[in-house]
Design a protein around this motif. Structure first.
Motif, mmCIF file in Angstrom:
data_model
loop_
_atom_site.group_PDB
_atom_site.id
_atom_site.type_symbol
_atom_site.label_atom_id
_atom_site.label_comp_id
_atom_site.label_asym_id
_atom_site.label_seq_id
_atom_site.Cartn_x
_atom_site.Cartn_y
_atom_site.Cartn_z
ATOM 1 N N TYR A 12 0.855 -1.187 0.000
ATOM 2 C CA TYR A 12 0.000 0.000 0.000
ATOM 3 C C TYR A 12 0.888 1.232 0.000
ATOM 4 N N GLY A 14 0.633 5.584 -0.184
ATOM 5 C CA GLY A 14 -0.238 6.748 -0.110
ATOM 6 C C GLY A 14 0.123 7.584 1.096
ATOM 7 N N MET A 50 -8.981 -0.679 0.070
ATOM 8 C CA MET A 50 -9.106 0.563 -0.679
ATOM 9 C C MET A 50 -10.587 0.863 -0.807
ATOM 10 N N CYS A 54 -12.662 4.177 -6.352
ATOM 11 C CA CYS A 54 -11.383 3.631 -6.777
ATOM 12 C C CYS A 54 -11.600 2.779 -8.025
ATOM 13 N N VAL A 75 -3.852 -3.877 -9.443
ATOM 14 C CA VAL A 75 -3.484 -2.509 -9.103
ATOM 15 C C VAL A 75 -4.779 -1.738 -8.845
ATOM 16 N N ARG A 77 -6.344 1.855 -7.557
ATOM 17 C CA ARG A 77 -6.012 3.260 -7.337
ATOM 18 C C ARG A 77 -7.239 4.029 -6.861
ATOM 19 N N ASN A 78 -7.029 4.883 -5.870
ATOM 20 C CA ASN A 78 -8.094 5.781 -5.448
ATOM 21 C C ASN A 78 -8.183 6.921 -6.462
ATOM 22 N N THR A 79 -9.399 7.194 -6.961
ATOM 23 C CA THR A 79 -9.561 8.184 -8.031
ATOM 24 C C THR A 79 -9.484 9.624 -7.536
ATOM 25 N N ASP A 82 -3.629 9.890 -4.362
ATOM 26 C CA ASP A 82 -2.533 9.095 -4.926
ATOM 27 C C ASP A 82 -2.415 7.728 -4.265
ATOM 28 N N ASP A 83 -3.369 7.368 -3.414
ATOM 29 C CA ASP A 83 -3.309 6.083 -2.729
ATOM 30 C C ASP A 83 -3.398 4.936 -3.743
ATOM 31 N N ARG A 84 -2.547 3.921 -3.517
ATOM 32 C CA ARG A 84 -2.520 2.793 -4.436
ATOM 33 C C ARG A 84 -2.305 1.503 -3.664
ATOM 34 N N ARG A 86 -1.361 -2.491 -4.349
ATOM 35 C CA ARG A 86 -0.812 -3.398 -5.359
ATOM 36 C C ARG A 86 -0.767 -4.810 -4.760
#
Length: 234
Positions: A12, A14, A50, A54, A75, A77-79, A82-84, A86
């Protein structure tokens, strides 16, 4: 909802950086887009997740990941940030999708509204000769759960809680201060208070007693007629 049981590691990135080493876990992908990573423990709380909004994509592992045994990469991603998340999947043990439909939501049994309705219906629970005046008696600072009269005709204000704590006693105290200024309510004597709950904390009971407020412990099943307290041995 998609349920995947897989051998995986999770990273994670972010607001903080977190890593879950390789282990077998439950991956949940919900219809709202949220992705949750669960272990076989920890009750309801996921190890990582998440929340929506996202977006998730499944991609092939790069060369180094493939050499390490990774077969798929998620993958997420929060829209809006920048949190991601994987997820490196090494082996999939189970993968299924289920249509759950629209959930009606949680219906709680024994909430304060139910207790209020039952106590109003069985107002004699508070004492012989008690009569209901009305539910939700409005004051300048909010409604009193139940207003009733005792056997002598004096008004009684009843505050109902599932868990009786100090805040509830303070709330009833404020109601009583206002109601005892109303000449129509005090014509037959001061308005007294009853603090009724399924469970009353010792501190709340002490404060109520000090302020002249009677405490009554409510038996929800008995009010519903499912438990006759006269038949109990103890």
């Amino acid at each position: 909802m998609r349920l995947v049981i897989a051998s995986c590691s999770v990273d994670y990135e972010g607001r903080l950086v977190a890593h879950l080493p390789l282990a077998t876990r439950l991956l949940m992908v919900k219809a709202d887009g949220s992705v949750l990573v669960h272990s076989d423990g920890g009750s309801y709380k996921p190890l990582n997740w998440m929340s929506p909004p996202c977006a998730m994509v499944e991609i092939e592992p790069d060369t180094l990941e493939a050499e390490a045994g990774v077969v798929r990469v998620w993958v997420v991603r929060n829209t809006k940030s920048d949190d991601r998340l994987r997820v490196l999947i090494h082996e999939i043990l189970h993968d299924s999708c289920h249509e759950l439909g629209i959930d009606p939501g949680l219906v709680k049994d024994g909430v304060e509204a139910h207790l209020q309705a039952l106590l109003a219906e069985h107002i004699a629970t508070l004492g012989e000769g008690y009569r209901l005046v009305r539910r939700e008696y409005m004051t300048a600072i909010g409604p009193v759960d139940i207003l009733c009269r005792d056997a002598e005709g004096a008004h009684v204000a009843v505050e109902i809680k599932r868990r009786g704590e100090i805040d509830g006693v303070e709330q009833l105290t404020r109601y009583l201060e206002l109601m005892n200024r109303d000449p129509h309510l005090v014509a037959a004597g001061p308005v007294r208070g009853v603090f009724a709950a399924q469970e009353i904390k010792p501190q709340a009971r002490t404060l109520a007693t000090d302020r002249g407020i009677r405490c009554v412990k409510l038996d929800y099943d008995a009010l519903r007629g499912l438990d006759d307290t006269t038949d109990r041995l103890f």
